[in-house]
Design an enzyme around this catalytic site. Structure first.
Site, PDB file in Angstrom:
ATOM      1  N   ARG A 235      17.061  -1.444 -55.229  1.00 22.66           N
ATOM      2  CA  ARG A 235      17.412  -2.651 -55.969  1.00 22.66           C
ATOM      3  C   ARG A 235      18.817  -2.491 -56.530  1.00 22.66           C
ATOM      4  NH1 ARG A 235      14.014  -5.097 -53.704  1.00 22.66           N
ATOM      5  NH2 ARG A 235      12.242  -6.224 -54.603  1.00 22.66           N
ATOM      6  N   GLU A 264      22.486 -10.556 -55.744  1.00 19.48           N
ATOM      7  CA  GLU A 264      22.421 -11.062 -54.370  1.00 19.48           C
ATOM      8  C   GLU A 264      21.745 -12.439 -54.310  1.00 19.48           C
ATOM      9  OE1 GLU A 264      20.208  -7.500 -53.153  1.00 19.48           O
ATOM     10  OE2 GLU A 264      18.601  -8.848 -52.529  1.00 19.48           O
ATOM     11  N   HIS A 282      20.583  -7.132 -47.513  1.00 21.34           N
ATOM     12  CA  HIS A 282      19.177  -6.873 -47.881  1.00 21.34           C
ATOM     13  C   HIS A 282      18.252  -7.031 -46.658  1.00 21.34           C
ATOM     14  CE1 HIS A 282      16.056  -7.062 -51.380  1.00 21.34           C
ATOM     15  NE2 HIS A 282      15.562  -6.444 -50.308  1.00 21.34           N
TER      16      HIS A 282
END
Ligand code: 8YV
Length: 316
Positions: A235, A264, A282
Site C-alpha cells: 500500500r 492512486e 497497481h
C-alpha cells in the site's frame, strides 16, 4: 426488502465485466459510481442494500456505510481491508469477506519482477534498444540480484511467498513484523531501521493500517545502504512519498519500484522525471487467471452469506 426479488447488492466501484455480469444475474445490482447524486440515491435506496461489493483499494466510506442499515456483508475484490472501517463492521455485525489466498502468487511474482526489472534496468534497456542508442554506445551496467539481501516489511502470506521466490535467487532473507513467526527460520528484526540498514532490497509486503501509515520515511532512507532499492507491492500509505521523492532525487538510495501510491490513481508528477524509479499502475493481482479466481471468490463469499453457509474468505 422486496419480497420474492433478488437481494440488493451495492457495487461501490467497477470490477471486471465478467464479475459484473455474474452479479447482475444473481442480484439486483446498484452501482454507486454511476449515481449522479449519491446522497439522493442513498436516501432512496440505501435501506434496501444487503450486500456491498467493493475493491481492496477502494473500500467503503463511513458516510455510505451509515446509510445502509440492512447491510450484512461486504465482499472485497482483493485482500486489503484498510479502506474499510472494521470497528464499524464489527460493531454492526457486518461480515467482511476477502479473496483469500488466490492472489498471493501474483503479488509475489510482481514483487520479484519489480526487483529484477529495477536492478537490471529492464525498462531503460528497452528504451535504449528502441531509441537506436545501442549502435553507438554500450549499455550501462546494472546491479546484480542473486545472492543479495532482501528485507521484508511484513511476513504474512505474501511476504512468505516473496521469501520462497527470493530463496531461488540465493538471497539472504530477513524480515520485520509485529511478531516473530516461530514457524519461519528467517531472522526477525523488531526494529524496521535495523532491517533497512542490512537490506539491499527493502520490500514492503504488509497490509496498510493506521499504525503503519508513513513508516517508510526519511529516517529509514537515511539508514538504507546507498545502493539499496525500495520495492512496494503493498500500500502507498506505508511510504512517506515526499520523503521518498527527495531520497530518489538526492540518490540517498539507488532507486524504487512501486506498484502502489499514496493517492492512486493520481501519482505525484515528481516521479516522472526520475530515472531511478519504476512505476506500475497497481497491477500486482492483475492477471487473467487471478482476476477470474478473485471474481469467483467474491461470488462464493456472497453465496456463503445469502445461503447461510460459511463465507470462505471471512475475516475475523
Ligand atoms: C487489487 C488489492 O488490485 O487485494 C488488494 O487489496 O489492492 C489488489 O489486489 C484491487 O483490490 C482491485 O482493484
Amino acid at each position: 426488502m422486496h419480497k420474492n426479488s433478488k437481494p440488493a447488492v451495492l457495487l461501490v466501484a467497477p470490477v471486471m465485466d465478467a464479475l459484473q455480469a455474474a452479479l447482475d444475474e444473481r442480484y439486483r445490482v446498484f452501482r454507486l459510481y454511476e449515481q449522479a447524486n449519491i446522497a439522493d440515491f442513498l436516501s432512496s435506496s440505501g435501506a434496501e442494500i444487503q450486500a456491498v461489493v467493493t475493491r481492496g483499494d477502494v473500500g467503503i466510506t463511513r458516510e455510505v456505510l451509515d446509510q445502509l442499515p440492512q447491510l450484512g456483508v461486504i465482499a472485497v475484490f482483493g485482500v486489503g481491508t484498510d479502506a474499510i472501517d472494521l470497528d464499524i463492521t464489527r460493531k454492526r455485525n457486518i461480515q467482511v469477506g476477502i479473496t483469500a489466498g488466490v492472489l498471493t502468487d501474483d503479488v509475489a511474482d510482481l514483487a520479484m519482477g519489480l526487483l529484477l526489472a529495477s536492478s537490471r534496468r529492464l525498462s531503460q534497456g528497452d528504451r535504449f534498444v528502441r531509441e537506436g542508442r545501442w549502435e553507438s554506445t554500450p549499455p550501462p551496467l546494472a546491479t546484480k540480484v542473486s545472492g543479495k539481501r532482501i528485507g521484508l516489511v511484513g511476513m504474512g502470506n505474501i511476504g512468505q511467498a516473496i521469501a520462497r521466490r527470493a530463496k531461488g535467487f540465493d538471497m539472504t532473507i530477513q524480515y520485520t513484523a509485529r511478531h516473530r513467526n516461530s514457524s519461519l527460520d528467517y531472522p526477525w528484526h523488531a526494529d524496521l531501521r535495523t532491517l533497512a540498514k542490512e537490506s539491499d532490497y527493502l520490500v514492503i509486503a504488509a497490509s496498510g493500517s493506521a499504525e503503519n501509515r508513513g513508516i517508510i520515511d526519511a529516517s529509514v532512507f537515511s539508514v538504507m545502504p546507498k545502493h539499496a532499492w525500495l520495492i512496494n507491492i503493498a500500500r502507498g500509505s506505508l511510504v512517506d512519498e515526499p520523503a521518498l521523492i527527495e531520497a530518489l532525487q538526492n540518490h540517498v538510495i539507488a532507486g524504487a519500484a512501486l506498484d502502489v501510491f499514496e493517492n492512486e490513481p493520481h501519482v505525484s508528477e515528481a516521479f516522472f522525471s526520475l530515472d531511478n524509479v519504476l512505476l506500475q499502475p497497481h497491477v500486482a493481482s492483475a492477471t487473467v487467471e487471478t482476476r477470474q479466481a478473485m471474481s469467483q471468490s467474491v461470488l462464493d463469499n456472497l453465496d456463503g452469506y445469502f445461503q447461510h453457509k460459511d463465507i470462505p474468505g471471512l475475516i475475523k
